[in-house]
Write a protein that holds these residues in place. Structure first.
Motif, mmCIF file in Angstrom:
data_model
loop_
_atom_site.group_PDB
_atom_site.id
_atom_site.type_symbol
_atom_site.label_atom_id
_atom_site.label_comp_id
_atom_site.label_asym_id
_atom_site.label_seq_id
_atom_site.Cartn_x
_atom_site.Cartn_y
_atom_site.Cartn_z
ATOM 1 N N LEU A 248 -7.762 -9.897 -11.531
ATOM 2 C CA LEU A 248 -7.225 -8.544 -11.620
ATOM 3 C C LEU A 248 -7.664 -7.688 -10.433
ATOM 4 N N LEU A 249 -6.688 -7.062 -9.781
ATOM 5 C CA LEU A 249 -6.962 -6.111 -8.697
ATOM 6 C C LEU A 249 -6.645 -4.722 -9.227
ATOM 7 N N MET A 250 -7.627 -3.847 -9.229
ATOM 8 C CA MET A 250 -7.456 -2.486 -9.736
ATOM 9 C C MET A 250 -7.399 -1.505 -8.578
ATOM 10 N N GLY A 251 -6.304 -0.761 -8.493
ATOM 11 C CA GLY A 251 -6.171 0.274 -7.485
ATOM 12 C C GLY A 251 -5.406 -0.193 -6.257
ATOM 13 N N ALA A 252 -4.746 0.769 -5.627
ATOM 14 C CA ALA A 252 -3.950 0.479 -4.437
ATOM 15 C C ALA A 252 -4.820 -0.034 -3.289
ATOM 16 N N ASP A 253 -6.038 0.440 -3.185
ATOM 17 C CA ASP A 253 -6.924 -0.016 -2.103
ATOM 18 C C ASP A 253 -7.241 -1.499 -2.234
ATOM 19 N N GLY B 149 -3.741 5.388 -15.513
ATOM 20 C CA GLY B 149 -3.019 5.965 -14.390
ATOM 21 C C GLY B 149 -3.222 5.189 -13.103
ATOM 22 N N THR B 150 -3.811 4.003 -13.203
ATOM 23 C CA THR B 150 -4.163 3.221 -12.022
ATOM 24 C C THR B 150 -3.218 2.049 -11.837
ATOM 25 N N VAL B 151 -2.732 1.884 -10.634
ATOM 26 C CA VAL B 151 -1.888 0.724 -10.329
ATOM 27 C C VAL B 151 -2.777 -0.514 -10.285
ATOM 28 N N ALA B 152 -2.265 -1.611 -10.844
ATOM 29 C CA ALA B 152 -3.027 -2.853 -10.898
ATOM 30 C C ALA B 152 -2.083 -4.023 -10.642
ATOM 31 N N ALA B 153 -2.649 -5.144 -10.236
ATOM 32 C CA ALA B 153 -1.873 -6.358 -10.019
ATOM 33 C C ALA B 153 -2.794 -7.557 -10.177
ATOM 34 N N ARG B 154 -2.190 -8.680 -10.467
ATOM 35 C CA ARG B 154 -2.948 -9.926 -10.554
ATOM 36 C C ARG B 154 -2.831 -10.672 -9.231
#
Length: 63
Positions: free
Chosen positions: A8-13, A42-47
């Protein structure tokens, strides 16, 4: 990085660092619906696994 879920990647950074792009480019891809992502609160996340598959698919389509 989230030690509890390394996929899991949390946040645009974090997503930007993984992809090697800027934070602004990350937000543009997210809001254009091109990047496989989702919101947690409210945080964008991606795998990482989804992003890796997305990159491989884009690479194949470009060939």
């Amino acid at each position: 990085m989230n030690d509890n879920n390394p996929d899991l990647l949390m946040g645009a950074d974090a997503i930007a660092r993984f992809l090697g792009i800027t934070r602004r480019q990350t937000y543009r891809l997210v809001y254009d619906g091109l990047l496989p992502s989702f919101k947690l609160g409210g945080t964008v996340a991606a795998r990482r696994s989804s992003l890796t598959a997305w990159l491989a698919e884009a690479e194949t389509a470009a060939a």
